[in-house]
Design an enzyme around this catalytic site. Structure first.
Site, PDB file in Angstrom:
ATOM      1  N   HIS A   1      -8.040  -5.160  -0.133  1.00 48.57           N
ATOM      2  CA  HIS A   1      -6.844  -4.409   0.219  1.00 48.57           C
ATOM      3  C   HIS A   1      -6.334  -4.837   1.596  1.00 48.57           C
ATOM      4  CE1 HIS A   1      -4.188  -0.901  -0.316  1.00 48.57           C
ATOM      5  NE2 HIS A   1      -4.233  -0.808   0.988  1.00 48.57           N
TER       6      HIS A   1
ATOM      7  N   SER B   1       0.824  -1.200   0.000  1.00 48.46           N
ATOM      8  CA  SER B   1       0.000   0.000   0.000  1.00 48.46           C
ATOM      9  C   SER B   1       0.868   1.266   0.000  1.00 48.46           C
ATOM     10  CB  SER B   1      -0.961  -0.037   1.195  1.00 48.46           C
ATOM     11  OG  SER B   1      -1.969   0.942   1.068  1.00 48.46           O
TER      12      SER B   1
ATOM     13  N   ASP C   1     -10.658  -3.861  -4.011  1.00 46.22           N
ATOM     14  CA  ASP C   1      -9.748  -2.831  -3.511  1.00 46.22           C
ATOM     15  C   ASP C   1      -9.968  -1.555  -4.318  1.00 46.22           C
ATOM     16  OD1 ASP C   1      -7.632  -1.268  -2.653  1.00 46.22           O
ATOM     17  OD2 ASP C   1      -6.064  -2.627  -3.345  1.00 46.22           O
TER      18      ASP C   1
END
Length: 307
Positions: A279, A153, A249
Site C-alpha cells: 500500500h 487510498s 495491502d
C-alpha cells in the site's frame, strides 16, 4: 510472491518506529510529511499555490504546469492518508511525476482532514475543487473535455464519491478516473487481505481502524455510500476507470471487489494488480523503479483516452 526489494528496503528503514495510531495526531502528521518530503519530483514549467472557498473553510490547491502550452488535459488529484494525514507537500513528488508523465495540468487538493473535520467535510471540499477547475478551465489553460479525477487510498475513495455525486446531480463530471489502492469499505478483519497483509507490510489493520474511526464521527454514517463505495448502488455513473491494487495491502480484497463491481456495472475498467507492491507504493515515484513504471502505465492510459 515477495515484496519488491526497493519497497522492502523502505519498510526496513522504518522498522522500529512507533505505530502511527499511538502517536499524538500532530506528530503522526509531521512524521508522514517529513518522510515524503525526502522524495524528489521532477522540475515543472510552473507550480502555483492557490486558495478557494468551500463553505466556511479555505481549501489550498497546488497547480502543476508541465509546459506553457494551452488546452492541456487536467487531473484533479486527491491525496491519500486515511482521511487524517497528508497534504499538498506529502504528495508533491507524485503530482509532479504524474503531470510530467501525462503532459497534463495537475490540481492537487488540500481537503479538510479528520478528526477536526469529519465525513463528509473533506468530500465537500473535493467537489468544490472540481467545480473550481470547471469554472476556471480557460484561465488555467485546461481542456474542459479532458478533466480526470485521481487519488490514492483515501483520495481514491473521495474521487469515487465526488464523481458519483456530480453525476447524480446531473452536473458536469470527470471524463475519467484514476484510482490507486482505494479505501472501498470500512476496515474488516474478516477479509483475507486484512488477515494476511494487516501487519508487517506498511499499512496495518490497527492504523486503518484508527483512520476510519477518526473519519466517521457518527456511527450511523459508517455505511453511507459516499464513505463506502462498495455499498454504492450507482457505480454505473462512473466514467472509464483505471484501478490499481497491490498484493501486500490490507485493502487488496476490497479494491479487487470494487473493480469487479465497477466492471459489472458496465463501466470501462482497466485493472492493474501489482503482485510485488504494498500500500502506498506509487508515492515512491522515481526513487523506486516499480513505482515509476506503474505511474507511467497510469499516465499512458490517460493519454490514450485523451486521444
Amino acid at each position: 510472491m515477495t515484496l519488491d526489494p526497493d519497497l522492502l528496503q523502505r519498510l526496513q528503514d522504518l522498522a522500529g518506529a512507533p505505530p502511527m495510531y499511538e502517536l499524538p495526531l500532530d506528530t503522526a502528521r509531521e512524521g508522514f510529511r517529513k518522510r515524503n518530503l525526502l522524495l524528489d519530483g521532477p522540475q515543472m514549467h510552473a507550480v502555483e499555490d492557490l486558495k478557494i472557498a468551500s463553505g466556511p473553510r479555505e481549501v489550498p490547491l497546488r497547480l502543476y504546469r508541465p509546459t506553457n502550452a494551452s488546452e492541456l488535459p487536467v487531473i484533479l488529484y486527491l491525496h491519500g492518508g486515511g482521511f487524517v494525514i497528508g497534504d499538498l507537500d506529502t504528495h508533491d513528488a507524485l503530482c509532479r511525476s504524474l503531470s510530467l508523465a501525462s503532459g497534463a495540468l495537475v490540481v492537487s487538493v488540500d481537503y479538510a482532514l479528520a478528526p477536526e473535520n469529519r465525513f463528509p467535510a473533506g468530500l465537500e471540499d473535493c467537489i468544490t475543487a472540481f467545480r473550481w477547475v470547471q469554472d476556471n478551465v480557460q484561465s488555467i489553460g485546461a481542456n474542459p473535455a479532458a478533466i480526470t479525477i485521481a487519488g490514492d487510498s483515501a483520495g481514491a475513495n473521495l474521487a469515487i464519491a465526488c464523481t458519483r455525486r456530480l453525476r447524480a446531480e446531473g452536473a458536469s463530471s470527470p471524463s475519467a478516473q484514476l484510482l490507486a489502492y482505494p479505501v472501498a469499505a470500512a476496515p474488516d478483519r474478516g477479509r483475507a487481505s486484512y488477515r494476511d497483509r494487516g501487519s508487517g507490510w506498511g499499512l496495518t489493520t490497527e492504523t486503518m481502524e484508527w483512520f476510519w474511526n477518526q473519519y466517521i464521527g457518527d456511527p450511523s454514517q459508517s455505511d453511507h455510500p459516499d464513505a463506502v463505495p462498495l455499498l454504492a448502488g450507482d457505480l454505473d455513473l462512473l466514467p472509464r476507470t483505471w484501478l490499481l491494487t497491490a498484493e501486500f495491502d490490507p485493502l487488496r480484497d476490497e479494491g479487487i471487489e470494487l473493480g469487479s463491481r465497477i466492471a459489472a456495472a458496465g463501466v470501462a475498467l482497466t485493472h492493474v494488480h501489482e503482485p510485488t507492491a504494498n500500500h502506498g507504493f506509487l508515492s515512491q515515484g522515481n526513487s523506486v523503479s516499480l513505482s515509476e513504471r506503474t505511474l507511467r502505465k497510469a499516465a499512458g492510459w490517460l493519454v490514450e483516452g485523451w486521444g
